[in-house]
Motif scaffolding. Structure first.
Motif, short mmCIF file in Angstrom:
data_model
loop_
_atom_site.label_atom_id
_atom_site.label_comp_id
_atom_site.label_asym_id
_atom_site.label_seq_id
_atom_site.Cartn_x
_atom_site.Cartn_y
_atom_site.Cartn_z
N LEU A 1 -4.67 -10.19 13.65
CA LEU A 1 -4.47 -11.17 14.72
C LEU A 1 -3.94 -12.50 14.18
N GLN A 2 -4.15 -12.72 12.90
CA GLN A 2 -3.70 -13.96 12.27
C GLN A 2 -2.37 -13.80 11.53
N GLY A 3 -1.75 -12.63 11.64
CA GLY A 3 -0.42 -12.44 11.06
C GLY A 3 -0.38 -11.79 9.69
N ALA A 4 -1.44 -11.14 9.28
CA ALA A 4 -1.50 -10.53 7.96
C ALA A 4 -0.99 -9.09 7.93
N GLU A 5 -0.30 -8.67 8.98
CA GLU A 5 0.16 -7.27 9.05
C GLU A 5 1.00 -6.85 7.84
N PRO A 6 2.01 -7.64 7.43
CA PRO A 6 2.81 -7.20 6.27
C PRO A 6 1.95 -7.02 5.00
N TYR A 7 1.05 -7.94 4.77
CA TYR A 7 0.18 -7.85 3.59
C TYR A 7 -0.71 -6.61 3.66
N LEU A 8 -1.31 -6.37 4.82
CA LEU A 8 -2.20 -5.23 4.97
C LEU A 8 -1.44 -3.91 4.86
N ARG A 9 -0.22 -3.86 5.38
CA ARG A 9 0.60 -2.65 5.23
C ARG A 9 0.91 -2.40 3.76
N TRP A 10 1.26 -3.47 3.06
CA TRP A 10 1.56 -3.33 1.63
C TRP A 10 0.32 -2.85 0.89
N LEU A 11 -0.82 -3.47 1.16
CA LEU A 11 -2.04 -3.13 0.46
C LEU A 11 -2.48 -1.70 0.76
N ALA A 12 -2.38 -1.28 2.01
CA ALA A 12 -2.77 0.09 2.38
C ALA A 12 -1.91 1.12 1.69
N GLY A 13 -0.65 0.78 1.44
CA GLY A 13 0.27 1.72 0.79
C GLY A 13 0.34 1.59 -0.71
N ASP A 14 -0.38 0.63 -1.28
CA ASP A 14 -0.36 0.42 -2.72
C ASP A 14 -0.93 1.63 -3.43
N ARG A 15 -0.25 2.11 -4.43
CA ARG A 15 -0.71 3.32 -5.11
C ARG A 15 -2.03 3.12 -5.84
N TYR A 16 -2.41 1.88 -6.09
CA TYR A 16 -3.68 1.61 -6.75
C TYR A 16 -4.80 1.26 -5.77
N ALA A 17 -4.51 1.32 -4.49
CA ALA A 17 -5.52 0.97 -3.49
C ALA A 17 -6.69 1.95 -3.56
N GLN A 18 -7.88 1.42 -3.45
CA GLN A 18 -9.06 2.27 -3.41
C GLN A 18 -8.98 3.10 -2.13
N THR A 19 -9.33 4.36 -2.23
CA THR A 19 -9.20 5.30 -1.12
C THR A 19 -9.90 4.81 0.15
N GLU A 20 -11.13 4.34 0.01
CA GLU A 20 -11.87 3.90 1.20
C GLU A 20 -11.28 2.63 1.80
N VAL A 21 -10.75 1.76 0.96
CA VAL A 21 -10.11 0.54 1.46
C VAL A 21 -8.83 0.90 2.21
N ALA A 22 -8.01 1.75 1.61
CA ALA A 22 -6.75 2.17 2.25
C ALA A 22 -7.02 2.86 3.58
N ALA A 23 -8.04 3.70 3.64
CA ALA A 23 -8.38 4.39 4.89
C ALA A 23 -8.80 3.40 5.97
N ARG A 24 -9.61 2.42 5.60
CA ARG A 24 -10.06 1.41 6.57
C ARG A 24 -8.87 0.58 7.06
N LEU A 25 -7.97 0.23 6.16
CA LEU A 25 -6.79 -0.54 6.56
C LEU A 25 -5.87 0.29 7.45
N ASP A 26 -5.68 1.55 7.10
CA ASP A 26 -4.85 2.44 7.93
C ASP A 26 -5.40 2.56 9.34
N ALA A 27 -6.72 2.67 9.46
CA ALA A 27 -7.36 2.77 10.78
C ALA A 27 -7.14 1.49 11.58
N ALA A 28 -7.31 0.36 10.94
CA ALA A 28 -7.11 -0.93 11.62
C ALA A 28 -5.65 -1.10 12.03
N LEU A 29 -4.73 -0.70 11.17
CA LEU A 29 -3.31 -0.80 11.50
C LEU A 29 -2.94 0.12 12.66
#
Length: 74
Positions: free
Chosen positions: A29-57
């Motif tokens: 809601l505050q405009g962090a969509e590009p950052y969260l998309r990048w982080l969710a797709g980062d190959r080093y992202a922790q699995t549970e973090v990436a899953a939570r971000l994907d769900a929110a996105l």
């Protein structure tokens, strides 16, 4: 292998990044969509973090689509 030091900086409580990662819906809601998309797709992202971000996105995209359809119908 993930860089543990890097992730500790991302998830450390109290930092802006940590707040966006821990509460992605608020970050979106505050405009962090590009950052969260990048982080969710980062190959080093922790699995549970990436899953939570994907769900929110996905939820965010669905809400945007619904709002667009509602506006178009008016």
């Amino acid at each position: 292998m993930a860089d543990g030091d890097s992730w500790s900086n991302q998830l450390e409580r109290g930092t802006h990044r940590a707040m966006v990662v821990n509460y992605p819906r608020s970050g979106l809601l505050q405009g962090a969509e590009p950052y969260l998309r990048w982080l969710a797709g980062d190959r080093y992202a922790q699995t549970e973090v990436a899953a939570r971000l994907d769900a929110a996105l996905a939820e965010f995209e669905a809400a945007q689509l619904a709002a667009t359809r509602q506006t178009a119908a008016v």
